[in-house]
Scaffold this motif. Sequence first.
Motif, PDB file in Angstrom:
ATOM      1  N   LEU A  18       0.821  -1.219   0.000  1.00 45.56           N
ATOM      2  CA  LEU A  18       0.000   0.000   0.000  1.00 45.56           C
ATOM      3  C   LEU A  18       0.851   1.263   0.000  1.00 45.56           C
ATOM      4  O   LEU A  18       0.490   2.249  -0.643  1.00 45.56           O
ATOM      5  N   ARG A  19       1.980   1.227   0.675  1.00 49.62           N
ATOM      6  CA  ARG A  19       2.876   2.397   0.645  1.00 49.62           C
ATOM      7  C   ARG A  19       3.455   2.605  -0.761  1.00 49.62           C
ATOM      8  O   ARG A  19       3.614   3.736  -1.209  1.00 49.62           O
ATOM      9  N   ALA A  20       3.758   1.531  -1.456  1.00 47.99           N
ATOM     10  CA  ALA A  20       4.239   1.641  -2.837  1.00 47.99           C
ATOM     11  C   ALA A  20       3.151   2.226  -3.733  1.00 47.99           C
ATOM     12  O   ALA A  20       3.424   3.038  -4.623  1.00 47.99           O
ATOM     13  N   VAL A  21       1.902   1.841  -3.492  1.00 49.11           N
ATOM     14  CA  VAL A  21       0.778   2.377  -4.259  1.00 49.11           C
ATOM     15  C   VAL A  21       0.635   3.879  -4.005  1.00 49.11           C
ATOM     16  O   VAL A  21       0.413   4.656  -4.940  1.00 49.11           O
ATOM     17  N   ILE A  22       0.793   4.290  -2.759  1.00 47.92           N
ATOM     18  CA  ILE A  22       0.702   5.722  -2.431  1.00 47.92           C
ATOM     19  C   ILE A  22       1.774   6.516  -3.178  1.00 47.92           C
ATOM     20  O   ILE A  22       1.502   7.592  -3.710  1.00 47.92           O
ATOM     21  N   LYS A  23       3.002   5.974  -3.240  1.00 48.06           N
ATOM     22  CA  LYS A  23       4.069   6.654  -3.988  1.00 48.06           C
ATOM     23  C   LYS A  23       3.688   6.807  -5.459  1.00 48.06           C
ATOM     24  O   LYS A  23       3.916   7.852  -6.067  1.00 48.06           O
ATOM     25  N   ASP A  24       3.094   5.752  -6.031  1.00 47.53           N
ATOM     26  CA  ASP A  24       2.662   5.823  -7.427  1.00 47.53           C
ATOM     27  C   ASP A  24       1.516   6.821  -7.596  1.00 47.53           C
ATOM     28  O   ASP A  24       1.436   7.519  -8.611  1.00 47.53           O
ATOM     29  N   LEU A  25       0.645   6.899  -6.615  1.00 51.63           N
ATOM     30  CA  LEU A  25      -0.456   7.867  -6.679  1.00 51.63           C
ATOM     31  C   LEU A  25       0.064   9.302  -6.678  1.00 51.63           C
ATOM     32  O   LEU A  25      -0.482  10.165  -7.375  1.00 51.63           O
ATOM     33  N   GLU A  26       1.108   9.549  -5.901  1.00 50.10           N
ATOM     34  CA  GLU A  26       1.683  10.894  -5.851  1.00 50.10           C
ATOM     35  C   GLU A  26       2.240  11.316  -7.204  1.00 50.10           C
ATOM     36  O   GLU A  26       2.212  12.489  -7.557  1.00 50.10           O
ATOM     37  N   LYS A  27       2.718  10.353  -7.979  1.00 49.76           N
ATOM     38  CA  LYS A  27       3.261  10.648  -9.304  1.00 49.76           C
ATOM     39  C   LYS A  27       2.179  11.105 -10.278  1.00 49.76           C
ATOM     40  O   LYS A  27       2.454  11.847 -11.209  1.00 49.76           O
ATOM     41  N   CYS A  28       0.948  10.650 -10.080  1.00 48.97           N
ATOM     42  CA  CYS A  28      -0.119  10.999 -11.027  1.00 48.97           C
ATOM     43  C   CYS A  28      -1.020  12.109 -10.502  1.00 48.97           C
ATOM     44  O   CYS A  28      -2.118  12.328 -11.031  1.00 48.97           O
ATOM     45  N   ARG A  29      -0.578  12.815  -9.498  1.00 51.25           N
ATOM     46  CA  ARG A  29      -1.389  13.851  -8.858  1.00 51.25           C
ATOM     47  C   ARG A  29      -1.897  14.903  -9.847  1.00 51.25           C
ATOM     48  O   ARG A  29      -3.011  15.364  -9.761  1.00 51.25           O
ATOM     49  N   ARG A  30      -1.117  15.267 -10.806  1.00 56.36           N
ATOM     50  CA  ARG A  30      -1.468  16.341 -11.744  1.00 56.36           C
ATOM     51  C   ARG A  30      -2.299  15.850 -12.934  1.00 56.36           C
ATOM     52  O   ARG A  30      -2.780  16.641 -13.716  1.00 56.36           O
ATOM     53  N   LYS A  31      -2.448  14.543 -13.086  1.00 60.39           N
ATOM     54  CA  LYS A  31      -3.197  14.007 -14.218  1.00 60.39           C
ATOM     55  C   LYS A  31      -4.693  14.162 -13.986  1.00 60.39           C
ATOM     56  O   LYS A  31      -5.173  14.069 -12.868  1.00 60.39           O
ATOM     57  N   ASN A  32      -5.395  14.369 -15.067  1.00 64.20           N
ATOM     58  CA  ASN A  32      -6.841  14.523 -15.001  1.00 64.20           C
ATOM     59  C   ASN A  32      -7.482  13.152 -15.194  1.00 64.20           C
ATOM     60  O   ASN A  32      -7.640  12.685 -16.317  1.00 64.20           O
ATOM     61  N   MET A  33      -7.834  12.494 -14.084  1.00 64.65           N
ATOM     62  CA  MET A  33      -8.426  11.163 -14.137  1.00 64.65           C
ATOM     63  C   MET A  33      -9.789  11.179 -13.460  1.00 64.65           C
ATOM     64  O   MET A  33      -9.972  11.835 -12.443  1.00 64.65           O
ATOM     65  N   SER A  34     -10.709  10.428 -14.040  1.00 61.76           N
ATOM     66  CA  SER A  34     -12.017  10.299 -13.403  1.00 61.76           C
ATOM     67  C   SER A  34     -11.892   9.371 -12.201  1.00 61.76           C
ATOM     68  O   SER A  34     -10.914   8.637 -12.059  1.00 61.76           O
ATOM     69  N   THR A  35     -12.885   9.393 -11.342  1.00 64.06           N
ATOM     70  CA  THR A  35     -12.873   8.520 -10.168  1.00 64.06           C
ATOM     71  C   THR A  35     -12.833   7.059 -10.576  1.00 64.06           C
ATOM     72  O   THR A  35     -12.107   6.246  -9.983  1.00 64.06           O
ATOM     73  N   GLU A  36     -13.567   6.704 -11.601  1.00 73.67           N
ATOM     74  CA  GLU A  36     -13.591   5.327 -12.092  1.00 73.67           C
ATOM     75  C   GLU A  36     -12.221   4.902 -12.609  1.00 73.67           C
ATOM     76  O   GLU A  36     -11.750   3.804 -12.314  1.00 73.67           O
ATOM     77  N   GLU A  37     -11.584   5.783 -13.389  1.00 75.03           N
ATOM     78  CA  GLU A  37     -10.243   5.482 -13.904  1.00 75.03           C
ATOM     79  C   GLU A  37      -9.240   5.335 -12.760  1.00 75.03           C
ATOM     80  O   GLU A  37      -8.397   4.438 -12.782  1.00 75.03           O
ATOM     81  N   LEU A  38      -9.355   6.202 -11.769  1.00 78.94           N
ATOM     82  CA  LEU A  38      -8.437   6.184 -10.643  1.00 78.94           C
ATOM     83  C   LEU A  38      -8.583   4.898  -9.827  1.00 78.94           C
ATOM     84  O   LEU A  38      -7.587   4.254  -9.494  1.00 78.94           O
ATOM     85  N   THR A  39      -9.810   4.488  -9.527  1.00 81.27           N
ATOM     86  CA  THR A  39     -10.005   3.268  -8.745  1.00 81.27           C
ATOM     87  C   THR A  39      -9.550   2.031  -9.523  1.00 81.27           C
ATOM     88  O   THR A  39      -8.981   1.111  -8.948  1.00 81.27           O
ATOM     89  N   ASP A  40      -9.783   2.026 -10.820  1.00 78.55           N
ATOM     90  CA  ASP A  40      -9.320   0.919 -11.656  1.00 78.55           C
ATOM     91  C   ASP A  40      -7.798   0.858 -11.646  1.00 78.55           C
ATOM     92  O   ASP A  40      -7.200  -0.211 -11.508  1.00 78.55           O
TER      93      ASP A  40
END
Length: 84
Positions: A18-40
């Motif tokens: 989960l910590r690795a996932v959080i690091k990856d999430l921080e990398k995409c912070r500026r991307k315009n993603m829908s909630t569905e795309e983000l959860t997928d």
Amino acid sequence: MILQALKNMYPKASEKVLRAVIKDLEKCRRKNMSTEELTDWIGKLVTAHTIEEALRIIEDDSKPSQVGDGSSFVYVEGSDEIND
């Protein structure tokens, strides 16, 4: 807060994953993603990091551990069988 939310969503995933996932999430912070795309995407990240973690464990288990001059593998003289 994010870690706790991910723990609730993926209770079987390790904290390391989960910590690795959080690091990856921080990398995409500026991307315009829908909630569905983000959860997928998060689901795919959890799966990928879990597989990566499992493969590391399997690789580590394939190597004999050694304490002193001995080995963790047992060899009985005069026998070709492997003892567990």
